[in-house]
Write a protein that holds these residues in place. Structure first.
Motif, PDB file in Angstrom:
ATOM      1  N   VAL A   3       0.965  -1.149   0.062  1.00 50.50           N
ATOM      2  CA  VAL A   3      -0.026  -0.001  -0.012  1.00 50.50           C
ATOM      3  C   VAL A   3       0.860   1.116  -0.076  1.00 50.50           C
ATOM      4  O   VAL A   3       1.759   1.538   0.855  1.00 50.50           O
ATOM      5  CB  VAL A   3      -0.913  -0.057   1.257  1.00 50.50           C
ATOM      6  CG1 VAL A   3      -1.778   1.121   1.172  1.00 50.50           C
ATOM      7  CG2 VAL A   3      -1.681  -1.149   1.185  1.00 50.50           C
ATOM      8  N   THR A   4       0.361   2.104  -0.855  1.00 54.74           N
ATOM      9  CA  THR A   4       1.306   3.564  -0.863  1.00 54.74           C
ATOM     10  C   THR A   4       0.223   4.656  -0.932  1.00 54.74           C
ATOM     11  O   THR A   4      -0.880   4.634  -1.408  1.00 54.74           O
ATOM     12  CB  THR A   4       2.264   3.499  -2.260  1.00 54.74           C
ATOM     13  OG1 THR A   4       3.018   2.503  -2.310  1.00 54.74           O
ATOM     14  CG2 THR A   4       2.908   4.929  -2.361  1.00 54.74           C
ATOM     15  N   LEU A   5       0.617   5.474   0.172  1.00 59.17           N
ATOM     16  CA  LEU A   5      -0.227   6.912  -0.104  1.00 59.17           C
ATOM     17  C   LEU A   5       0.783   8.026  -0.854  1.00 59.17           C
ATOM     18  O   LEU A   5       1.788   8.200  -0.051  1.00 59.17           O
ATOM     19  CB  LEU A   5      -0.692   7.186   1.281  1.00 59.17           C
ATOM     20  CG  LEU A   5      -1.439   8.443   1.147  1.00 59.17           C
ATOM     21  CD1 LEU A   5      -2.809   8.311   0.770  1.00 59.17           C
ATOM     22  CD2 LEU A   5      -1.575   9.086   2.707  1.00 59.17           C
ATOM     23  N   VAL A   6      -0.051   8.628  -1.445  1.00 56.40           N
ATOM     24  CA  VAL A   6       0.746   9.840  -2.153  1.00 56.40           C
ATOM     25  C   VAL A   6      -0.147  11.146  -1.591  1.00 56.40           C
ATOM     26  O   VAL A   6      -1.281  11.071  -1.592  1.00 56.40           O
ATOM     27  CB  VAL A   6       0.442  10.073  -3.571  1.00 56.40           C
ATOM     28  CG1 VAL A   6       1.180  11.432  -4.425  1.00 56.40           C
ATOM     29  CG2 VAL A   6       1.139   8.868  -4.243  1.00 56.40           C
ATOM     30  N   LYS A   7       0.560  11.879  -0.832  1.00 55.40           N
ATOM     31  CA  LYS A   7       0.010  13.227  -0.199  1.00 55.40           C
ATOM     32  C   LYS A   7       0.640  14.468  -0.609  1.00 55.40           C
ATOM     33  O   LYS A   7       1.460  14.216  -1.174  1.00 55.40           O
ATOM     34  CB  LYS A   7      -0.080  13.082   1.321  1.00 55.40           C
ATOM     35  CG  LYS A   7       1.245  12.847   2.022  1.00 55.40           C
ATOM     36  CD  LYS A   7       1.259  12.903   3.644  1.00 55.40           C
ATOM     37  CE  LYS A   7       2.571  13.250   4.054  1.00 55.40           C
ATOM     38  NZ  LYS A   7       2.631  13.035   5.542  1.00 55.40           N
ATOM     39  N   ASN A   8      -0.166  15.426  -0.329  1.00 54.29           N
ATOM     40  CA  ASN A   8       0.548  16.873  -0.718  1.00 54.29           C
ATOM     41  C   ASN A   8       0.513  17.236  -2.143  1.00 54.29           C
ATOM     42  O   ASN A   8       1.464  17.861  -2.451  1.00 54.29           O
ATOM     43  CB  ASN A   8       1.584  17.146   0.268  1.00 54.29           C
ATOM     44  CG  ASN A   8       1.290  17.400   1.634  1.00 54.29           C
ATOM     45  OD1 ASN A   8       0.038  17.747   2.177  1.00 54.29           O
ATOM     46  ND2 ASN A   8       2.367  16.905   2.448  1.00 54.29           N
ATOM     47  N   VAL A   9      -0.391  16.573  -2.967  1.00 52.67           N
ATOM     48  CA  VAL A   9      -0.087  16.923  -4.425  1.00 52.67           C
ATOM     49  C   VAL A   9      -0.755  18.269  -4.495  1.00 52.67           C
ATOM     50  O   VAL A   9      -1.862  18.723  -4.364  1.00 52.67           O
ATOM     51  CB  VAL A   9      -1.140  16.053  -5.219  1.00 52.67           C
ATOM     52  CG1 VAL A   9      -0.943  16.368  -6.678  1.00 52.67           C
ATOM     53  CG2 VAL A   9      -0.263  14.632  -4.973  1.00 52.67           C
ATOM     54  N   GLY A  10       0.134  19.205  -5.223  1.00 47.61           N
ATOM     55  CA  GLY A  10      -0.096  20.525  -5.753  1.00 47.61           C
ATOM     56  C   GLY A  10      -1.310  20.711  -6.832  1.00 47.61           C
ATOM     57  O   GLY A  10      -2.461  21.318  -6.637  1.00 47.61           O
ATOM     58  N   VAL A  49       4.719   5.957   2.219  1.00 47.51           N
ATOM     59  CA  VAL A  49       4.238   7.480   1.897  1.00 47.51           C
ATOM     60  C   VAL A  49       5.187   8.342   1.142  1.00 47.51           C
ATOM     61  O   VAL A  49       6.208   8.056   1.471  1.00 47.51           O
ATOM     62  CB  VAL A  49       3.845   8.117   3.595  1.00 47.51           C
ATOM     63  CG1 VAL A  49       3.405   9.607   3.276  1.00 47.51           C
ATOM     64  CG2 VAL A  49       3.052   7.272   4.351  1.00 47.51           C
ATOM     65  N   ILE A  50       4.423   9.064   0.193  1.00 50.04           N
ATOM     66  CA  ILE A  50       5.255   9.707  -0.560  1.00 50.04           C
ATOM     67  C   ILE A  50       4.645  11.124  -0.563  1.00 50.04           C
ATOM     68  O   ILE A  50       3.424  11.372  -0.665  1.00 50.04           O
ATOM     69  CB  ILE A  50       5.342   9.152  -2.256  1.00 50.04           C
ATOM     70  CG1 ILE A  50       5.854   7.787  -2.189  1.00 50.04           C
ATOM     71  CG2 ILE A  50       5.723  10.394  -3.020  1.00 50.04           C
ATOM     72  CD1 ILE A  50       5.857   7.454  -3.358  1.00 50.04           C
ATOM     73  N   GLN A 382       9.192  13.491  -2.270  1.00 45.83           N
ATOM     74  CA  GLN A 382       9.790  12.479  -1.499  1.00 45.83           C
ATOM     75  C   GLN A 382       9.390  11.215  -0.786  1.00 45.83           C
ATOM     76  O   GLN A 382       8.293  11.346  -0.338  1.00 45.83           O
ATOM     77  CB  GLN A 382      10.467  13.489  -0.400  1.00 45.83           C
ATOM     78  CG  GLN A 382      11.626  14.139  -0.876  1.00 45.83           C
ATOM     79  CD  GLN A 382      12.410  15.112   0.712  1.00 45.83           C
ATOM     80  OE1 GLN A 382      11.722  15.143   1.543  1.00 45.83           O
ATOM     81  NE2 GLN A 382      13.537  15.587   0.259  1.00 45.83           N
ATOM     82  N   VAL A 383       9.991  10.195  -0.652  1.00 39.77           N
ATOM     83  CA  VAL A 383       9.493   8.930   0.019  1.00 39.77           C
ATOM     84  C   VAL A 383       9.955   9.276   1.203  1.00 39.77           C
ATOM     85  O   VAL A 383      11.081   9.291   1.695  1.00 39.77           O
ATOM     86  CB  VAL A 383      10.367   7.680  -0.564  1.00 39.77           C
ATOM     87  CG1 VAL A 383       9.693   6.584   0.111  1.00 39.77           C
ATOM     88  CG2 VAL A 383      10.038   7.551  -2.109  1.00 39.77           C
ATOM     89  N   VAL A 384       8.887   9.262   2.293  1.00 37.49           N
ATOM     90  CA  VAL A 384       9.080   9.643   3.657  1.00 37.49           C
ATOM     91  C   VAL A 384       9.212   8.520   4.357  1.00 37.49           C
ATOM     92  O   VAL A 384       9.800   8.434   5.657  1.00 37.49           O
ATOM     93  CB  VAL A 384       8.016  10.721   4.424  1.00 37.49           C
ATOM     94  CG1 VAL A 384       8.194  12.110   3.805  1.00 37.49           C
ATOM     95  CG2 VAL A 384       6.793  10.462   3.910  1.00 37.49           C
ATOM     96  N   THR A 385       8.191   7.589   3.871  1.00 35.21           N
ATOM     97  CA  THR A 385       8.317   6.074   4.799  1.00 35.21           C
ATOM     98  C   THR A 385       8.702   5.126   3.786  1.00 35.21           C
ATOM     99  O   THR A 385       8.029   4.931   2.901  1.00 35.21           O
ATOM    100  CB  THR A 385       7.314   5.869   5.698  1.00 35.21           C
ATOM    101  OG1 THR A 385       6.076   5.636   4.796  1.00 35.21           O
ATOM    102  CG2 THR A 385       6.941   6.872   6.697  1.00 35.21           C
ATOM    103  N   PRO A 386       9.624   4.206   3.900  1.00 32.99           N
ATOM    104  CA  PRO A 386      10.037   3.353   3.084  1.00 32.99           C
ATOM    105  C   PRO A 386       9.132   2.192   3.106  1.00 32.99           C
ATOM    106  O   PRO A 386       8.497   1.819   4.104  1.00 32.99           O
ATOM    107  CB  PRO A 386      11.500   2.875   3.151  1.00 32.99           C
ATOM    108  CG  PRO A 386      11.580   3.206   4.763  1.00 32.99           C
ATOM    109  CD  PRO A 386      10.681   4.112   5.141  1.00 32.99           C
TER     110      PRO A 386
END
Ligand SMILES: [Zn+2]
Length: 386
Positions: A3-10, A49-50, A382-386
């Motif tokens: 599972v991956t979450l991408v957040k803070n997309v402008g 998390v990205i 940035q990948v914040v958690t691997p």
């Protein structure tokens, strides 16, 4: 399950002409597929998390016109790893326009058929750096029968490479073979314009109109373009997708896209490199196409992005190229390059600047974590958690 979450997309660019900008800042991905798109989505426990840090996210770019052969090597320019290099220019899928550069390419029907089948099967198993390649584009040679085309289809060939590059030059002969291929749901490209290399032929608007391919390849020339009146005739008198390429005539690219603006037919345009070719390999070619049509071509930049993503995916029936639930999570994180007067991706494209890429993802997996080919972007994912 991964599972991956991408957040803070402008800026969330969907790749779809009907709704090119999505009011969302996060994407949840499960096992390589987009599961949810929304505002402020939370990361499930254990998720990667990205943090997009305000940059734009687009679907992975699709190069609609690539002259692959076999493996990540081009005999035309004697280059290794050119596909992996284009991945650093945001291209996550390349579509073969015909494996014409194979040294000693056979031109008899059996040879043409075998080459297309071999390439289709080989590319189905190979992903240079992670890039998906739709390879195996049958070249129309004299003597191919309807049974030959059916056999190609049965073994995974879904594309007819540029009509005009093989020995079938006569539009009537070509139209018959094209009809056989289209009846099976294959996508048919047709070389449009002047001769590219000795041995191929000049293809004028009347021939394209007579053959009715699925794609009028490089309407702005590969590299020599039909005149503007001819390009307009193709747009008006066929249903074909209209392809703009990097290794063509930039003036015609601009004129054609302005005509498309007038007709509001943005959903019909696709983008390719037409490389490797005599012009070379242009690893940032698709990004440069976006900048060209969004600046001088005056296409709204969010619609320009659709021309290199969703339009092509829809034409080829690919389950990617759009940011939509249920589709493959091939994504590019990009932004205005440092130093651009444009403050975000869309403004930079309007300026004609080549965007900067911080991260490329294929099937939810990070395959490029800092582009080695683009200028650095203002905001970097940035990948914040691997
Ligand atoms: Zn061509």
């Amino acid at each position: 399950m991964s599972v991956t979450l991408v957040k803070n997309v402008g800026l969330m660019l969907s790749g779809e002409v009907a709704r090119p900008l999505l009011p969302a800042d996060s994407i949840l991905i499960e096992d390589g597929v987009i599961k949810a798109i929304g505002q402020g989505l939370e990361a499930p426990e254990g998720a990667q998390v990205i943090d997009a840090q305000g940059c734009a996210v687009t679907p992975g770019l699709i190069d609609s016109h690539c002259h692959v052969v076999l493996g990540d090597w081009t005999p035309r320019q004697q280059m290794q790893n050119y596909l992996e290099s284009s991945l650093h220019g945001g291209v996550t899928t390349s579509i073969s326009a015909g494996e014409v550069h194979l040294p000693g390419r056979p031109k008899d029907p059996v040879g043409a058929k075998c080459l297309a089948i071999l390439a289709a099967k080989s590319w189905a198993n190979l992903r240079p750096g992670g890039m998906k390649v739709l390879g195996g584009a049958l070249i129309l040679e004299k003597g191919l029968t309807e049974e030959d085309i059916a056999e190609c289809y049965q073994h995974g060939v879904r594309v007819v490479g540029e009509v005009g590059l093989g020995s079938v030059k006569d539009p009537e002969e070509a139209a018959q073979m094209v009809a056989w291929a289209k009846a099976r749901g294959m996508t048919v490209m047709m070389h449009t314009g002047g001769t590219s290399i000795p041995g191929s032929s000049v293809v004028g608007p009347q021939e394209v109109i007579q053959v009715q391919p699925s794609v009028a390849s490089h309407i702005n020339g590969g590299p020599t373009a039909v005149d503007l009146e001819g390009a307009k005739a193709i747009i008006d008198q066929t249903q074909a997708a209209i392809e703009i390429v990097q290794c063509g005539n930039p003036r015609r690219a601009v004129e054609v896209t302005r005509y498309i603006n007038q007709k509001e037919q943005w959903g019909r345009v696709i983008m390719g490199n037409d490389a490797p070719s005599g012009t070379g390999v242009v690893t940032l070619g698709i990004l440069r196409n976006l900048a060209l049509v969004a600046s001088l071509g005056e296409v709204p930049p969010e619609l320009a992005v659709c021309m290199a993503t969703g339009n092509t995916a829809t034409l080829y029936g690919l389950r990617r190229g759009r940011i939509q639930e249920g589709l493959e999570a091939d994504l590019v994180f990009m932004d205005a390059p440092m130093g651009s007067p444009g403050q975000d991706l869309l403004a930079a494209l309007k300026e004609g600047d080549t965007p900067g890429i911080s991260l490329v993802m294929v099937d939810g997996r990070v395959v490029v974590s800092k582009s080695r080919n683009t200028p650095p972007p203002k905001r970097k994912a940035q990948v914040v958690t691997p």
